[in-house]
Design a protein around this motif. Structure first.
Motif, short mmCIF file in Angstrom:
data_model
loop_
_atom_site.label_atom_id
_atom_site.label_comp_id
_atom_site.label_asym_id
_atom_site.label_seq_id
_atom_site.Cartn_x
_atom_site.Cartn_y
_atom_site.Cartn_z
N LEU A 8 0.83 -1.20 0.00
CA LEU A 8 0.00 0.00 0.00
C LEU A 8 0.86 1.25 0.00
N VAL A 9 1.86 1.26 0.87
CA VAL A 9 2.75 2.42 0.97
C VAL A 9 3.54 2.60 -0.32
N LEU A 10 4.07 1.51 -0.86
CA LEU A 10 4.85 1.59 -2.09
C LEU A 10 3.99 2.04 -3.27
N ILE A 11 2.80 1.47 -3.41
CA ILE A 11 1.92 1.84 -4.52
C ILE A 11 1.49 3.30 -4.40
N PHE A 12 1.37 3.78 -3.17
CA PHE A 12 1.00 5.19 -2.98
C PHE A 12 2.11 6.12 -3.49
N LEU A 13 3.35 5.62 -3.53
CA LEU A 13 4.42 6.42 -4.13
C LEU A 13 4.09 6.74 -5.58
N TRP B 91 14.06 11.68 -9.53
CA TRP B 91 13.64 11.10 -8.24
C TRP B 91 12.16 10.75 -8.23
N VAL B 92 11.34 11.56 -8.90
CA VAL B 92 9.91 11.25 -8.99
C VAL B 92 9.70 9.99 -9.82
N GLN B 93 10.42 9.88 -10.95
CA GLN B 93 10.25 8.71 -11.79
C GLN B 93 10.75 7.44 -11.11
N PHE B 94 11.84 7.56 -10.33
CA PHE B 94 12.36 6.39 -9.61
C PHE B 94 11.37 5.91 -8.54
N LEU B 95 10.84 6.85 -7.76
CA LEU B 95 9.88 6.48 -6.71
C LEU B 95 8.60 5.92 -7.32
N ARG B 96 8.17 6.49 -8.44
CA ARG B 96 6.97 5.97 -9.10
C ARG B 96 7.22 4.56 -9.65
N MET B 97 8.46 4.30 -10.10
CA MET B 97 8.80 2.95 -10.56
C MET B 97 8.70 1.95 -9.41
N LEU B 98 9.19 2.33 -8.23
CA LEU B 98 9.08 1.45 -7.06
C LEU B 98 7.63 1.21 -6.68
N GLY B 99 6.77 2.20 -7.00
CA GLY B 99 5.36 2.10 -6.64
C GLY B 99 4.50 1.40 -7.67
N LYS B 100 5.06 1.04 -8.82
CA LYS B 100 4.28 0.27 -9.78
C LYS B 100 3.89 -1.07 -9.14
N THR B 101 2.66 -1.50 -9.36
CA THR B 101 2.12 -2.64 -8.61
C THR B 101 3.00 -3.90 -8.68
N PRO B 102 3.49 -4.34 -9.85
CA PRO B 102 4.34 -5.54 -9.85
C PRO B 102 5.61 -5.39 -9.02
N VAL B 103 6.25 -4.20 -9.09
CA VAL B 103 7.48 -3.97 -8.32
C VAL B 103 7.17 -3.93 -6.83
N ALA B 104 6.10 -3.25 -6.47
CA ALA B 104 5.71 -3.15 -5.05
C ALA B 104 5.40 -4.53 -4.47
N LEU B 105 4.69 -5.36 -5.23
CA LEU B 105 4.36 -6.70 -4.74
C LEU B 105 5.61 -7.59 -4.69
N LEU B 106 6.54 -7.43 -5.65
CA LEU B 106 7.77 -8.20 -5.62
C LEU B 106 8.59 -7.86 -4.37
#
Length: 457
Positions: free
Chosen positions: A245-250, A269-284
């Motif tokens: 939830l926290v990661l996807i909220f990024l 930095w915005v694009q990197f944090l948004r990449m971490l928040g993409k659902t597959p990456v956040a769930l991984l």
């Protein structure tokens, strides 16, 4: 209209209706597997709508592949998280804590409230998949139809996903119509709560009494457990649930801030944090964290078997969901949505009513709520711009009306219909009587509340 066909809206609509009826007949009457039925009817529909022969197979593969790209990783990783929580006792710990706080008789309400909170930043399908082990654990403990517990939670995710930023649908519609995102968060939340209570919670209780749905066999399939291992602490379970939830909220939060102009969406930095928040990456990231967290209690070999066991039962779910997306993709390529929207946009209805009707028609015709929502917002934007005296609240209520229309009547051309049907192991007839009705209630109630709000404010 799509260049693939030159047929009129009436003919296309008749073909789409006939395709849906044929699919239901094949699946319900002749008991053909849903995957085969969807594939067969998709081909017939492509031929009937005069999509060129050399484009039929690419159209099928395109719709199937696009849906799988969105669903397969998400379902696979989400199933691993759910299975890890289930086998290690984490789901039971969370279920017990919820019940101790709310009481046995309010268990469906507790699951719904938890899903409303989780549903603020996380997408519908991701949230539901992660919550399913908790839902099933509560249902196993107290008995009764699984629908009594599943529908209030699923409806909470559906309502939040459709109505409240930072979810992509309402954000995109707000951007197209010029609505204030911050105000839409407030308006959407205020409307989402009663919409969920009446459309999902109360309906879920009623459906649970009327339809006795047993626990899925895949959930009851056990995996050998390590001996003498104590269940994880509640804090660890909550951390695993909150992490995606926290990661996807990024991603969703920064996207909303970018639309509002508060941050520069092009910065690294915005694009990197948004990449971490993409659902597959956040769930991984969450799966890896859970494996590390549980490795001290369970052997690596045991955890590997748990992850392996999580993937087997979802193969059918992924394939059927992809086939549902394929059927919807054929309908979109046929041009039915464009033709229908063009016909409805010239009817002279009030803007808020036109927004709901066009969105609902597109939803029914081609299945995708996101396509219905964004297409409708683009279509009514000129109508909104030409209508004098619309306040900031009015713009928000029009967005809600569009979202309501894009929610109603989820049926066999919607990949979400098959996702819910297969995870709960419901037959198609029961899914139409429960999930489809609940989605229609949610969309209709949200629209009525938007109309009332536009009259008052």
């Amino acid at each position: 209209m799509n260049e693939a066909t030159t047929m009129g809206a009436g003919a296309l609509l008749s073909i789409a209706a006939g395709a849906v009826l044929l699919l239901l007949l094949l699946i319900i009457r002749f008991r053909l597997h849903a995957f085969l039925g969807l594939l067969l009817v998709s081909i017939f529909t492509a031929l009937a709508t005069q999509i060129p022969f050399d484009k039929i197979v690419p159209t099928l593969l395109g719709g199937f592949g696009t849906t799988l790209a969105a669903v397969a990783l998400l379902v696979g990783l989400g199933a691993m998280i759910g299975r890890l929580l289930e086998i290690t006792g984490g789901a039971q710990v969370l279920a017990d804590t919820l019940i101790n706080k709310f009481g046995e008789h309010r268990a469906p309400f507790a699951l719904g409230v938890a899903s409303l909170l989780f549903g603020f930043p996380i997408f519908f399908d991701a949230g539901l998949i992660v919550m399913l082990p908790i839902i099933f654990s509560v249902a196993k403990r107290f008995g009764g139809s699984t629908l009594k517990y599943a529908l209030p939670a699923a409806g909470a995710f559906a309502a939040m996903h459709a109505l409240v930023p930072p979810h992509p649908g309402p954000v995109a519609a707000a951007e197209l119509l010029g609505a204030n995102i911050g105000l839409l968060v407030i308006v959407g939340t205020v409307i989402a709560l009663p919409t969920w209570y009446f459309g999902a919670y109360l309906f879920g209780l009623w459906a649970g009494k009327r339809y006795d749905l047993k626990l899925p066999a895949s959930f009851l399939t056990d995996v050998p457990r390590d001996i003498n291992v104590t269940p994880p602490a509640f804090s660890l379970v909550l951390t695993i649930l909150l992490m995606p939830l926290v990661l996807i909220f990024l991603d969703t939060g920064l996207n909303t801030l970018t639309v509002m102009g508060a941050v520069d969406g092009g910065s690294s930095w915005v694009q990197f944090l948004r990449m971490l928040g993409k659902t597959p990456v956040a769930l991984l990231i969450t799966v890896l964290f859970a494996l590390i967290a549980f490795s001290g209690r369970h052997s690596r070999q045991h955890l590997e078997k748990v992850c392996e066991g999580a993937l087997g039962p979802i193969c059918s779910i992924i394939l059927v969901t992809g086939a549902g997306g394929m059927f919807g993709g054929v309908l979109r390529t046929s041009g039915i949505g464009d033709a229908l929207a063009a016909t409805l946009s010239d009817t002279g209805m009030p803007v808020i009513l036109a927004a709901f009707v066009i969105s609902a028609a597109l939803r029914v015709a081609q299945g995708s709520a996101t396509v219905a929502l964004t297409t409708t917002a683009a279509l009514v934007a000129p109508m909104v711009a030409a209508t004098p005296g619309l306040s900031e609240f009015d713009l928000c209520f029009i967005v809600v009306a569009i979202a309501g229309g894009a929610t109603v009547l989820s049926h066999v051309n919607d990949s979400g219909f098959w996702l819910v049907s297969r995870f709960l192991e419901m037959d198609e007839k029961t899914t139409l009587k429960t999930w489809t009705v609940m989605e229609t209630l949610l969309g209709s109630i949200a629209f009525l509340l938007a109309v009332i709000g536009s009259l008052i404010l």
